[in-house]
Motif scaffolding. Structure first.
Motif, PDB file in Angstrom:
ATOM      1  N   ALA A 155      44.939 -10.972   2.503  1.00  0.00           N
ATOM      2  CA  ALA A 155      46.064 -11.844   2.533  1.00  0.00           C
ATOM      3  C   ALA A 155      46.153 -13.208   3.749  1.00  0.00           C
ATOM      4  O   ALA A 155      46.726 -14.459   2.903  1.00  0.00           O
ATOM      5  CB  ALA A 155      47.349 -11.123   3.098  1.00  0.00           C
ATOM      6  N   GLU A 156      45.232 -13.269   4.523  1.00  0.00           N
ATOM      7  CA  GLU A 156      44.778 -14.259   5.684  1.00  0.00           C
ATOM      8  C   GLU A 156      43.914 -15.593   4.574  1.00  0.00           C
ATOM      9  O   GLU A 156      43.647 -16.412   5.035  1.00  0.00           O
ATOM     10  CB  GLU A 156      44.614 -14.042   6.866  1.00  0.00           C
ATOM     11  CG  GLU A 156      45.775 -12.877   7.211  1.00  0.00           C
ATOM     12  CD  GLU A 156      45.687 -11.793   7.233  1.00  0.00           C
ATOM     13  OE1 GLU A 156      44.898 -11.070   5.893  1.00  0.00           O
ATOM     14  OE2 GLU A 156      46.429 -10.779   7.855  1.00  0.00           O
ATOM     15  N   ARG A 157      43.228 -14.691   3.983  1.00  0.00           N
ATOM     16  CA  ARG A 157      42.042 -15.448   3.395  1.00  0.00           C
ATOM     17  C   ARG A 157      42.670 -16.368   2.122  1.00  0.00           C
ATOM     18  O   ARG A 157      42.395 -17.525   1.880  1.00  0.00           O
ATOM     19  CB  ARG A 157      40.915 -14.765   3.059  1.00  0.00           C
ATOM     20  CG  ARG A 157      39.694 -15.618   2.125  1.00  0.00           C
ATOM     21  CD  ARG A 157      38.100 -14.758   1.303  1.00  0.00           C
ATOM     22  NE  ARG A 157      37.604 -14.210   2.580  1.00  0.00           N
ATOM     23  CZ  ARG A 157      37.180 -12.678   2.533  1.00  0.00           C
ATOM     24  NH1 ARG A 157      36.784 -12.976   1.470  1.00  0.00           N
ATOM     25  NH2 ARG A 157      36.697 -11.510   3.179  1.00  0.00           N
ATOM     26  N   ILE A 158      43.485 -15.716   1.794  1.00  0.00           N
ATOM     27  CA  ILE A 158      44.340 -16.655   0.744  1.00  0.00           C
ATOM     28  C   ILE A 158      45.021 -17.833   1.051  1.00  0.00           C
ATOM     29  O   ILE A 158      45.053 -18.834   0.546  1.00  0.00           O
ATOM     30  CB  ILE A 158      44.696 -15.596  -0.357  1.00  0.00           C
ATOM     31  CG1 ILE A 158      44.271 -14.783  -1.048  1.00  0.00           C
ATOM     32  CG2 ILE A 158      46.180 -16.456  -1.270  1.00  0.00           C
ATOM     33  CD1 ILE A 158      45.188 -13.112  -1.547  1.00  0.00           C
ATOM     34  N   ALA A 159      45.543 -17.432   1.963  1.00  0.00           N
ATOM     35  CA  ALA A 159      46.536 -18.483   2.911  1.00  0.00           C
ATOM     36  C   ALA A 159      45.786 -19.608   3.080  1.00  0.00           C
ATOM     37  O   ALA A 159      45.983 -20.722   3.040  1.00  0.00           O
ATOM     38  CB  ALA A 159      46.777 -17.995   3.919  1.00  0.00           C
ATOM     39  N   GLN A 160      44.080 -18.709   3.853  1.00  0.00           N
ATOM     40  CA  GLN A 160      43.700 -20.326   3.714  1.00  0.00           C
ATOM     41  C   GLN A 160      42.642 -21.116   3.215  1.00  0.00           C
ATOM     42  O   GLN A 160      42.615 -21.867   3.237  1.00  0.00           O
ATOM     43  CB  GLN A 160      42.039 -19.007   5.244  1.00  0.00           C
ATOM     44  CG  GLN A 160      41.440 -20.322   6.061  1.00  0.00           C
ATOM     45  CD  GLN A 160      40.014 -19.591   6.436  1.00  0.00           C
ATOM     46  OE1 GLN A 160      39.884 -18.597   6.219  1.00  0.00           O
ATOM     47  NE2 GLN A 160      39.897 -20.309   7.373  1.00  0.00           N
ATOM     48  N   PHE A 161      42.260 -20.496   1.930  1.00  0.00           N
ATOM     49  CA  PHE A 161      42.457 -21.221   0.790  1.00  0.00           C
ATOM     50  C   PHE A 161      42.886 -21.913   0.551  1.00  0.00           C
ATOM     51  O   PHE A 161      43.091 -23.128  -0.179  1.00  0.00           O
ATOM     52  CB  PHE A 161      42.285 -20.239  -0.256  1.00  0.00           C
ATOM     53  CG  PHE A 161      41.765 -20.658  -1.146  1.00  0.00           C
ATOM     54  CD1 PHE A 161      40.857 -21.341  -2.076  1.00  0.00           C
ATOM     55  CD2 PHE A 161      42.747 -20.560  -2.845  1.00  0.00           C
ATOM     56  CE1 PHE A 161      40.541 -21.633  -2.779  1.00  0.00           C
ATOM     57  CE2 PHE A 161      42.916 -21.050  -3.666  1.00  0.00           C
ATOM     58  CZ  PHE A 161      41.264 -21.840  -4.304  1.00  0.00           C
ATOM     59  N   LEU A 162      44.681 -21.424   0.236  1.00  0.00           N
ATOM     60  CA  LEU A 162      45.548 -22.815   0.308  1.00  0.00           C
ATOM     61  C   LEU A 162      45.767 -23.702   1.356  1.00  0.00           C
ATOM     62  O   LEU A 162      47.061 -24.315   0.898  1.00  0.00           O
ATOM     63  CB  LEU A 162      47.152 -21.927  -0.685  1.00  0.00           C
ATOM     64  CG  LEU A 162      46.895 -20.789  -1.498  1.00  0.00           C
ATOM     65  CD1 LEU A 162      47.470 -20.157  -2.181  1.00  0.00           C
ATOM     66  CD2 LEU A 162      46.753 -21.774  -2.773  1.00  0.00           C
ATOM     67  N   ASP A 163      45.250 -23.439   2.818  1.00  0.00           N
ATOM     68  CA  ASP A 163      45.585 -24.618   3.172  1.00  0.00           C
ATOM     69  C   ASP A 163      47.594 -24.378   3.609  1.00  0.00           C
ATOM     70  O   ASP A 163      47.437 -25.328   3.623  1.00  0.00           O
ATOM     71  CB  ASP A 163      45.144 -25.061   3.144  1.00  0.00           C
ATOM     72  CG  ASP A 163      45.596 -26.632   4.263  1.00  0.00           C
ATOM     73  OD1 ASP A 163      45.159 -26.396   5.241  1.00  0.00           O
ATOM     74  OD2 ASP A 163      45.457 -27.933   4.278  1.00  0.00           O
ATOM     75  N   THR A 164      47.585 -23.573   3.996  1.00  0.00           N
ATOM     76  CA  THR A 164      48.708 -22.782   4.011  1.00  0.00           C
ATOM     77  C   THR A 164      49.156 -21.781   5.168  1.00  0.00           C
ATOM     78  O   THR A 164      48.796 -21.075   5.052  1.00  0.00           O
ATOM     79  CB  THR A 164      50.183 -22.548   2.909  1.00  0.00           C
ATOM     80  OG1 THR A 164      50.995 -23.003   3.582  1.00  0.00           O
ATOM     81  CG2 THR A 164      49.782 -21.201   2.554  1.00  0.00           C
ATOM     82  N   ASP A 165      50.506 -21.773   5.865  1.00  0.00           N
ATOM     83  CA  ASP A 165      50.590 -20.507   6.717  1.00  0.00           C
ATOM     84  C   ASP A 165      51.268 -19.385   5.720  1.00  0.00           C
ATOM     85  O   ASP A 165      51.285 -19.530   4.822  1.00  0.00           O
ATOM     86  CB  ASP A 165      51.234 -20.701   7.614  1.00  0.00           C
ATOM     87  CG  ASP A 165      51.222 -21.983   8.794  1.00  0.00           C
ATOM     88  OD1 ASP A 165      49.711 -22.162   9.153  1.00  0.00           O
ATOM     89  OD2 ASP A 165      52.334 -22.237   9.026  1.00  0.00           O
ATOM     90  N   LEU A 166      50.344 -17.727   6.230  1.00  0.00           N
ATOM     91  CA  LEU A 166      50.712 -16.994   5.784  1.00  0.00           C
ATOM     92  C   LEU A 166      52.325 -16.192   6.734  1.00  0.00           C
ATOM     93  O   LEU A 166      52.475 -15.890   7.242  1.00  0.00           O
ATOM     94  CB  LEU A 166      49.817 -15.777   6.145  1.00  0.00           C
ATOM     95  CG  LEU A 166      50.051 -14.507   5.633  1.00  0.00           C
ATOM     96  CD1 LEU A 166      50.045 -14.221   3.926  1.00  0.00           C
ATOM     97  CD2 LEU A 166      49.220 -13.164   6.171  1.00  0.00           C
ATOM     98  N   LEU A 167      53.098 -16.530   5.551  1.00  0.00           N
ATOM     99  CA  LEU A 167      54.414 -16.088   6.146  1.00  0.00           C
ATOM    100  C   LEU A 167      54.744 -14.428   6.286  1.00  0.00           C
ATOM    101  O   LEU A 167      55.493 -14.074   6.622  1.00  0.00           O
ATOM    102  CB  LEU A 167      56.009 -16.364   5.686  1.00  0.00           C
ATOM    103  CG  LEU A 167      55.471 -17.813   5.397  1.00  0.00           C
ATOM    104  CD1 LEU A 167      56.519 -19.097   4.607  1.00  0.00           C
ATOM    105  CD2 LEU A 167      55.982 -18.566   6.989  1.00  0.00           C
ATOM    106  N   GLY A 168      53.983 -13.569   5.604  1.00  0.00           N
ATOM    107  CA  GLY A 168      54.036 -12.194   5.232  1.00  0.00           C
ATOM    108  C   GLY A 168      53.707 -11.966   3.868  1.00  0.00           C
ATOM    109  O   GLY A 168      53.440 -12.365   3.071  1.00  0.00           O
TER     110      GLY A 168
END
Length: 266
Positions: free
Chosen positions: A182-195
Motif C-alpha cells: 500500500a505504501e508503494r502505491i501511495a508513493q506512486f500517486l504522490d499522496t498520503d496513505l490514509l489507510g
C-alpha cells in the motif's frame, strides 16, 4: 457552522467509493460530529441498496437538482448515525437533474453539518467533475490492482483542476492478488496513505443488513480499518480536523437535531 466538504473519488468503478463514504461518515459521526453523505452518482445510484433507508416516492437529489425540491426534503437519517441525501434511480430523474445546481446544494449543507461527504460516480465527466469541484479536498479510493491505480492517477489530475486537491488515498480490498504494498502505491500517486481496508466478508454482510460495517460488525477487520482512517482524517485540518461545532439550523436534518423554527425538514 462551516463544515468541511470531502469528495470521495476514483475514476474506476467498483472500487468501494460508496462503501467508503458511508463507513467514514458513520465513523466520523461517532464523536458527535454532524455528518451527511451526498450521493453524487446521478446515473447509477446505489446508496439505498447498502442502507436500510426508505425513500419510496419522496424527493431525492434528482428532484433537488431539477429545482422541484429543497435539499432538506431529500435528506434522510441513515443507520450508523449520519444523514444521507440519496440520488434517484430513474432515468427521467437523471435527465431532469441539472448538475450546475450541485455547488449550491453543498453550500446549504455545509452550513448545517460538521462534515459533508460527497460520494462521486465513476469515470470522468461533467457529472463527476462538478461534484468534485464543490469539495474542499478529495480522498482517493482505489484497489491495489494496476487498472484501478492508473485511474486513481487520472482522478488526481481531475481533482487538482477542479480545485479540490487530493489529501490522501484509501486502498480497498487490500492484500488481494500480487499487488504492490500500500505504501508503494501511495508513493506512486504522490499522496498520503490514509489507510487500507482488507477484503472482509463482514462488508457484504453489512450491506445485506443495510447497516455500515462499522456499526454492524464493529470488531471486523474492515470496521477497524475504517475507524482508523477516520482517526487520520481528524488529525488533518485540511480534511476534517478535530473540532466539532454546533450551529443553529432553521430545520431538522435527519440525525441532526438542532433548533428549528418550523417544520421537521423531511
Amino acid at each position: 457552522m462551516n463544515g468541511r466538504v470531502l469528495a470521495v473519488a476514483g475514476a474506476k468503478g467498483g472500487v468501494g467509493k460508496t462503501t467508503t463514504s458511508l463507513n467514514l461518515a458513520a465513523a466520523l459521526g461517532a464523536d458527535g460530529r454532524a455528518v451527511v453523505v451526498v450521493e453524487a452518482d446521478l446515473a447509477m445510484a446505489n446508496a439505498v441498496d447498502f442502507l436500510d433507508v426508505e425513500v419510496g416516492d419522496r424527493p431525492t437529489l434528482h428532484e433537488v437538482l431539477a429545482g422541484r425540491s429543497g435539499v432538506e426534503a431529500a435528506t434522510y437519517p441513515a443507520p450508523g448515525g449520519f444523514d444521507l441525501v440519496p440520488a434517484g434511480t430513474t432515468l427521467e430523474g437523471f435527465m431532469d437533474a441539472e448538475v450546475s445546481r450541485f455547488p449550491d446544494v453543498i453550500e446549504a449543507l455545509r452550513a448545517r453539518y460538521d462534515a459533508v461527504v460527497i460520494d462521486t460516480g465513476a469515470g470522468v465527466s461533467r457529472e463527476t467533475v462538478v461534484p468534485t469541484g464543490a469539495a474542499d479536498a478529495t480522498i482517493l479510493v482505489s484497489t491495489p490492482r494496476v487498472a484501478s491505480v492508473r485511474d486513481a492517477d487520472k482522478t488526481t489530475s481531475v481533482a487538482e483542476r477542479a480545485g479540490a486537491p487530493v489529501g490522501g488515498i484509501v486502498l480497498t480490498k487490500s492484500g488481494t492478488g500480487r499487488s504492490p504494498p500500500a505504501e508503494r502505491i501511495a508513493q506512486f500517486l504522490d499522496t498520503d496513505l490514509l489507510g487500507h481496508v482488507p477484503q472482509d466478508p463482514a462488508v457484504p454482510k453489512s450491506q445485506d443488513a443495510g447497516i455500515p460495517v462499522v456499526a454492524h460488525a464493529p470488531d471486523s477487520e474492515a470496521a477497524v480499518a475504517y475507524r482508523e482512517i477516520a482517526g487520520e482524517l481528524r488529525q488533518r485540518p485540511d480534511l476534517v480536523g478535530m473540532s466539532v461545532s454546533r450551529g443553529e439550523a432553521g430545520f431538522q436534518f435527519g440525525n441532526v437535531d438542532t433548533a428549528a423554527d418550523g417544520g421537521d425538514g423531511r
